[in-house]
Design a protein around this motif. Sequence first.
Motif, PDB file in Angstrom:
ATOM      1  N   ASP A  59       0.874  -1.164   0.000  1.00  0.00           N
ATOM      2  CA  ASP A  59       0.000   0.000   0.000  1.00  0.00           C
ATOM      3  C   ASP A  59       0.918   1.222   0.000  1.00  0.00           C
ATOM      4  OD1 ASP A  59       0.805   0.458   2.663  1.00  0.00           O
ATOM      5  OD2 ASP A  59      -0.966  -0.503   3.491  1.00  0.00           O
ATOM      6  N   ASP A  60       0.441   2.376   0.421  1.00  0.00           N
ATOM      7  CA  ASP A  60       1.244   3.592   0.319  1.00  0.00           C
ATOM      8  C   ASP A  60       2.544   3.567   1.113  1.00  0.00           C
ATOM      9  OD1 ASP A  60      -0.607   4.651  -1.400  1.00  0.00           O
ATOM     10  OD2 ASP A  60      -1.648   5.818   0.153  1.00  0.00           O
ATOM     11  N   ASP A  61       2.560   2.955   2.297  1.00  0.00           N
ATOM     12  CA  ASP A  61       3.741   2.978   3.165  1.00  0.00           C
ATOM     13  C   ASP A  61       4.219   1.611   3.640  1.00  0.00           C
ATOM     14  OD1 ASP A  61       4.031   5.815   3.253  1.00  0.00           O
ATOM     15  OD2 ASP A  61       2.307   5.900   4.602  1.00  0.00           O
ATOM     16  N   THR A  62       3.545   0.555   3.227  1.00  0.00           N
ATOM     17  CA  THR A  62       3.858  -0.783   3.728  1.00  0.00           C
ATOM     18  C   THR A  62       3.972  -1.764   2.576  1.00  0.00           C
ATOM     19  OG1 THR A  62       2.591  -0.293   5.721  1.00  0.00           O
ATOM     20  CG2 THR A  62       3.113  -2.585   5.329  1.00  0.00           C
ATOM     21  N   THR A  75       7.719  -1.349   6.712  1.00  0.00           N
ATOM     22  CA  THR A  75       7.040  -0.063   6.725  1.00  0.00           C
ATOM     23  C   THR A  75       8.057   1.028   6.460  1.00  0.00           C
ATOM     24  OG1 THR A  75       5.453  -0.914   8.327  1.00  0.00           O
ATOM     25  CG2 THR A  75       5.573   1.479   8.096  1.00  0.00           C
ATOM     26  N   LYS A  76       7.720   1.940   5.566  1.00  0.00           N
ATOM     27  CA  LYS A  76       8.622   3.035   5.214  1.00  0.00           C
ATOM     28  C   LYS A  76       8.957   3.862   6.456  1.00  0.00           C
ATOM     29  CE  LYS A  76       9.188   6.684   1.838  1.00  0.00           C
ATOM     30  NZ  LYS A  76       8.551   7.460   0.794  1.00  0.00           N
ATOM     31  N   GLY A  77      10.250   4.113   6.663  1.00  0.00           N
ATOM     32  CA  GLY A  77      10.700   4.905   7.801  1.00  0.00           C
ATOM     33  C   GLY A  77      10.893   4.119   9.079  1.00  0.00           C
ATOM     34  N   GLN A  78      10.587   2.823   9.059  1.00  0.00           N
ATOM     35  CA  GLN A  78      10.749   1.991  10.256  1.00  0.00           C
ATOM     36  C   GLN A  78      12.089   1.265  10.233  1.00  0.00           C
ATOM     37  OE1 GLN A  78       8.511   1.838  12.866  1.00  0.00           O
ATOM     38  NE2 GLN A  78       7.445   3.461  11.797  1.00  0.00           N
ATOM     39  N   SER A  92      11.310   3.005  -0.669  1.00  0.00           N
ATOM     40  CA  SER A  92      10.250   3.759  -1.340  1.00  0.00           C
ATOM     41  C   SER A  92       9.199   2.828  -1.915  1.00  0.00           C
ATOM     42  CB  SER A  92      10.834   4.625  -2.456  1.00  0.00           C
ATOM     43  OG  SER A  92      11.321   3.822  -3.507  1.00  0.00           O
TER      44      SER A  92
END
Length: 104
Positions: A59-62, A75-78, A92
């Motif tokens: 999805d958008d961030d996962t 997850t993005k940023g994790q 990304s």
Amino acid sequence: MPRRRAAALLVSAALGAALLTGCSDDVSCGVDQCTVTLQRDTNASVEVLGVEAEFVSADDDTVTLEVAGQQVTLTKGQQAVEVGGLQFSLSSVTKSAIQVQVSK
């Protein structure tokens, strides 16, 4: 002394080559990590550092990947997630592809 330096350089070169083994067109490797780009198609997969990674969903961030027979969600940023002796982190997510950092 020069022979020891030459031997050390040869060993370093061999280790570097070993890290790059398994990299393909969808994988860009440096000395200690690789960047993997997977298309968001069904069954898109790549082998990196001796481990198979397959796209499952996003999805958008996962992003969910199957790595070494295990499903893992990034997850993005994790923080990076360890699977198969490697660290995976999501760089990304776009409509057409995902990019993951992989390191030993």
